[in-house]
Scaffold this motif. Structure first.
Motif, PDB file in Angstrom:
ATOM      1  N   ARG A 137       0.847  -1.194   0.000  1.00  0.00           N
ATOM      2  CA  ARG A 137       0.000   0.000   0.000  1.00  0.00           C
ATOM      3  C   ARG A 137       0.881   1.243   0.000  1.00  0.00           C
ATOM      4  NH1 ARG A 137      -5.382  -1.194   1.059  1.00  0.00           N
ATOM      5  NH2 ARG A 137      -5.696   0.907   0.242  1.00  0.00           N
ATOM      6  N   GLU A 192       0.113   7.638   2.232  1.00  0.00           N
ATOM      7  CA  GLU A 192      -1.141   8.420   2.209  1.00  0.00           C
ATOM      8  C   GLU A 192      -2.391   7.540   2.035  1.00  0.00           C
ATOM      9  OE1 GLU A 192       1.049  11.394   3.148  1.00  0.00           O
ATOM     10  OE2 GLU A 192      -1.124  11.550   3.047  1.00  0.00           O
ATOM     11  N   THR A 193      -2.180   6.216   2.090  1.00  0.00           N
ATOM     12  CA  THR A 193      -3.355   5.348   2.094  1.00  0.00           C
ATOM     13  C   THR A 193      -4.084   5.503   3.427  1.00  0.00           C
ATOM     14  OG1 THR A 193      -2.261   3.779   0.610  1.00  0.00           O
ATOM     15  CG2 THR A 193      -4.154   2.976   1.866  1.00  0.00           C
ATOM     16  N   ARG A 194      -5.407   5.562   3.334  1.00  0.00           N
ATOM     17  CA  ARG A 194      -6.226   5.811   4.541  1.00  0.00           C
ATOM     18  C   ARG A 194      -6.933   4.513   4.940  1.00  0.00           C
ATOM     19  NH1 ARG A 194      -6.936  11.467   4.513  1.00  0.00           N
ATOM     20  NH2 ARG A 194      -8.653  11.319   6.011  1.00  0.00           N
ATOM     21  N   SER A 207       6.026   3.970   3.249  1.00  0.00           N
ATOM     22  CA  SER A 207       5.853   2.586   2.823  1.00  0.00           C
ATOM     23  C   SER A 207       6.255   1.634   3.934  1.00  0.00           C
ATOM     24  CB  SER A 207       6.695   2.301   1.574  1.00  0.00           C
ATOM     25  OG  SER A 207       6.300   3.117   0.524  1.00  0.00           O
ATOM     26  N   ASN A 232      -3.644  -4.264  -4.751  1.00  0.00           N
ATOM     27  CA  ASN A 232      -4.706  -3.314  -5.139  1.00  0.00           C
ATOM     28  C   ASN A 232      -5.993  -3.660  -4.366  1.00  0.00           C
ATOM     29  OD1 ASN A 232      -3.677  -1.569  -7.478  1.00  0.00           O
ATOM     30  ND2 ASN A 232      -3.046  -3.611  -8.089  1.00  0.00           N
ATOM     31  N   GLU A 274     -12.053  -0.124  -4.579  1.00  0.00           N
ATOM     32  CA  GLU A 274     -12.331   1.273  -4.291  1.00  0.00           C
ATOM     33  C   GLU A 274     -13.781   1.591  -4.701  1.00  0.00           C
ATOM     34  OE1 GLU A 274      -9.532   3.803  -6.156  1.00  0.00           O
ATOM     35  OE2 GLU A 274      -7.806   3.068  -4.989  1.00  0.00           O
ATOM     36  N   GLY A 322     -11.913  -2.283   0.422  1.00  0.00           N
ATOM     37  CA  GLY A 322     -12.250  -0.874   0.296  1.00  0.00           C
ATOM     38  C   GLY A 322     -13.475  -0.560   1.173  1.00  0.00           C
TER      39      GLY A 322
END
Length: 785
Positions: A146, A149-151, A199, A238, A241, A332
């Protein structure tokens, strides 16, 4: 006002600054107070009696009481000092939940006169609840691939308090990889996310353990924590989303089971199994969401499950996650806010509290009869209720406060017309179409004694034969009273008076309950022809009311008297054959055959046969006149007829008893000229003899105006010695207007004995006049001696 607080002494001044003392406003008759929750028993709230303008000494006498619908005994009033105080623990969160406004509505009721006051006590929040997370530990799986800034969404804490006491701030342990991001939206909800700062390297750190802390804004502040266990996976890179992070949808509360709410769509850039997505509610799932909605794991459709109810829950927050089917699943997340729209599906509810029943019929207009409250669980126009009454009732509704009414007397009552009313209250909301509910209250009208007993007629005429047995029933009077119960219980009594020398109660009596009139003794027509009296009817009310009725009792004659011979004296002399030596005379006290009749409609009096010497020279006729009205009214007239010789002018006098209720005044036909002639030819010796004979022979003095006259009277007149023995009956009726009058009968010396000067003279009488005068003179002179 005293309060208890869990914090330290340093916060006492701040708490006291937040405390609102007894503040009240005079608007719509409402008093406003405030008190902090969790206040100790006995905490002062306000001087309610003083603020309402009530005297402390009258609180007990006027039955001062406080009613709190559904609030138990949280507040109480000291009747000695009129202070409203805290009676038991007040938990604002249990009382009002998370509502911004929380108040206890009180109704203060006092009697004599009835008054109703509305008091609102606002319960202020204190910081007595710490923030609470759904779980004590939260496990998060993050792929090492991931990007920064992945939430990662986190479940925030909840605080049962409101306002600043529930304003939460978050922090986590300092670290190099993760940071917190809190965003507020228009719905005043916080979106808490864990943001990856750089990361991840699973080979360096396989699991991160962070402590998430939530602080509220109370003074002193309270905290809650949750441990975050972050597991790093080295798989599918991935995650699915969604098109949006937050969705907002609406649904009607009457939606059928299975109604589509929203169809979610998430995408995954991976291929094959890593791109296959399964939808589910993100755990933990609240029971409210599980009971109301269902999600299709393949299509992402969310549909209703069961029945929604706006009155129970208006907004649902649903967290959904989309997870792929890779070896290392990736997910997601999105949030759906489902707003339930209200429909008019609740009818108004009416509560009637009767306070003053039954109602006296003389109660004043404006008196409060009952209290009425209405409510509707719907919102907006659907929950706005208006009340109305059935028409044509003497009551009206007066609005005293929001959704509170008083049933007030609008016009005077009359129990004799209507004894009870069924008042129907109709409550109608403002929905389209509107819904209504009705409730009825029975208002009984209590009787007061405002009607006197009344008789069907003002007077009655009764005919009773003489010589009736003692105690016989002669008539029944009946009066009606329009009141009820004891006010209509009628009793009868005589209006006592004197009848001559005797009381009326010695002649008749009346039964107090039945109104039956009884003759207590045999009546004698020769003594009493007409008995007139009044009967009183009186009810049992307080005070009692009454009225009178007049009874005219005519005593009818029966042949109960044998003829009586007048004294006879024989004179033996040397007389020739054929001379009359004596004449037998007799009188009968009974009434003879009536030789007259009266026309039914013209009133003309005519003879039914020829009149002769055997008839009385003076005839006394009683004529009864009756109309055809309802009720019929009567009157009587007494006509006195004098029989005169042929050639003389007839004379008649009459007496009228108007309505059979007036006084009978005898109209005496006095022949003045005849009296003057008698006095002129009579000498002083005759007058002296008359005086002497009157003292010896005359009847006792006549009785009072209500009794019979004297016994037979002997009258001697003139020096020639002619005399007459006349049976005179004088009947009098009580009138109370002056002394009674009697019929005067005078005899001329030149006329036959026992006949008046108005009688005709026959040839046969003149032949025996001289012999009779001689014998009569001798008998009369002997009597004088």
């Amino acid at each position: 006002m005293l309060f208890s607080w869990r914090g330290g002494p340093g916060a006492l001044s701040f708490l006291q600054s937040l405390l609102l003392l007894t503040a009240w406003e005079a608007g719509s008759g409402q008093i406003h107070y405030s008190v902090l929750e969790e206040a100790k028993h006995g905490t002062f709230v306000g001087r309610i009696a003083q603020d309402l303008g009530l005297e402390l000494a009258e609180l007990v006498r006027r039955q001062f009481r406080v009613v709190s619908k559904g609030r138990g005994d949280l507040l109480e009033v000291n009747l000695q000092n009129g202070i409203l105080f805290v009676n038991s623990r007040i938990d604002r969160e249990a009382l009002c939940g998370r509502n911004a406004e929380c108040s206890i509505h009180l109704e203060v009721i006092v009697d004599r006169p009835l008054q109703v006051f509305h008091v609102e006590v606002e319960v202020k929040d204190i910081n007595d609840n710490p923030p609470v997370f759904p779980e004590s530990k939260k496990r998060i799986i993050i792929a090492e691939s991931r990007p920064p800034e992945t939430r990662f969404p986190l479940d925030g804490a909840s605080d049962a308090d409101i306002g600043v006491n529930s304003a939460l701030t978050y922090r986590i342990d300092p670290n190099d990889y993760f940071a917190l991001d809190t965003q507020n939206n228009r719905e005043q909800t916080s979106s808490l996310s864990l943001v990856l700062r750089k990361s991840l390297d699973r080979e360096q750190i396989q699991e991160h353990s962070l402590l998430l802390t939530a602080n509220d804004g109370g003074k002193p502040e309270m905290t809650g924590t949750v441990q975050l266990l972050i597991e790093i996976l080295d798989v599918n890179d991935n995650a699915p989303e969604f098109d949006q992070f937050i969705y907002k949808v609406t649904v009607l509360e009457n939606a059928f089971n299975g109604t589509l709410v929203i169809k979610l769509n998430a995408t995954d850039l991976d291929d094959g199994a890593n791109g296959d997505i399964s939808y589910s509610f993100r755990r933990p799932v609240s029971p409210a969401v599980l009971n109301a909605f269902i999600i299709n794991p393949n299509s992402g459709e969310i549909r209703t499950k069961g029945k929604l109810d706006f009155e129970e829950k208006k907004l649902y927050e649903i967290s959904v996650e989309a997870i792929d089917k890779g070896n290392i699943p990736m997910a997601g997340h999105c949030t759906i806010f489902v707003e339930v729209l209200d429909i008019n599906d609740n009818i108004p509810h009416i509560t009637i509290t009767s306070l003053s029943l039954p109602v006296r019929e003389d109660v004043q207009v404006g008196t409060v009869i009952a209290l009425i409250s209405v409510s509707d669980r719907d919102s907006g126009a659907n929950g706005q209720v208006t009340c109305s009454l059935t028409p044509h009732v003497p009551f009206k509704l007066v609005s005293t406060f929001k959704n509170y009414y008083s049933l007030v007397l609008d016009s005077a009552l009359d129990r004799d017309s209507v004894s009870d009313y069924t008042v129907v209250v109709t409550a109608r909301d403002g929905g389209s179409p509107s819904l209504s509910a009705t409730a009825s209250v029975s208002v009984e009208v209590a009787d007061v004694n405002d009607n006197a007993p009344t008789f069907a007629q003002a007077e009655y005429t009764v005919f009773v034969k003489e010589n009736n047995p003692p105690g016989c029933h002669i008539f029944t009077v009946s009066a009606r009273d329009a009141d009820a119960q004891e006010n209509a219980l009628v009793s009868y009594s005589l209006v006592e008076r004197r009848v001559g020398e005797r009381a009326l109660s010695s002649y008749v009596s009346v039964h107090a309950e039945s109104g039956k009139v009884y003759a207590l003794q045999p009546l004698d027509h020769e003594e009493l022809e007409l008995l007139q009296f009044q009967v009183s009817a009186r009810d049992a009310g307080v005070p009692p009311l009454g009225s009178n009725v007049t009874l005219q009792v005519f005593v009818l004659d029966e042949n109960d008297n044998a003829p009586a011979l007048l004294p006879l004296e024989l004179v033996w002399r040397s007389v020739g054959a054929g001379h009359v030596v004596a004449k037998v005379r007799a009188v009968d006290a009974d009434s003879g055959y009536n030789p007259f009749r009266v026309a039914l409609y013209t009133g003309e009096i005519s003879t039914t046969r020829s009149l002769d010497e055997a008839d009385s020279p003076r005839q006394r006729l009683l004529v009864l006149v009756r109309d055809h009205g309802e009720p019929a009214l009567t009157a009587t007239a007494t006509v006195l007829l004098s029989l005169v010789e042929s050639g003389q002018a007839p004379k008649a006098s009459s007496r009228v008893l108007a309505g059979a209720a007036g006084a009978e005044t005898a109209l005496v036909d006095v022949n003045v000229y005849l009296i003057i002639a008698i006095c002129a030819v009579s000498s002083l010796l005759v007058l002296t003899l008359l005086l002497y004979v009157a003292l010896r022979c005359s009847a006792p003095p006549s009785e009072g105006a209500c009794g019979p006259a004297g016994k037979p009277t002997l009258v001697c007149s003139s020096a020639v010695g002619s005399w007459s023995y006349s049976q005179q009956r004088r009947q009098r009726v009580c009138s109370g207007e002056g002394p009674p009058k009697t019929d005067l009968m005078a005899f001329s010396p030149s006329l036959p004995p026992c006949l008046s000067s108005t009688e005709g003279t026959g040839q046969k009488e003149r032949e025996g006049r001289r012999e009779e005068e001689t014998e009569d003179r001798k008998w009369c002179c002997d009597r004088r001696a």
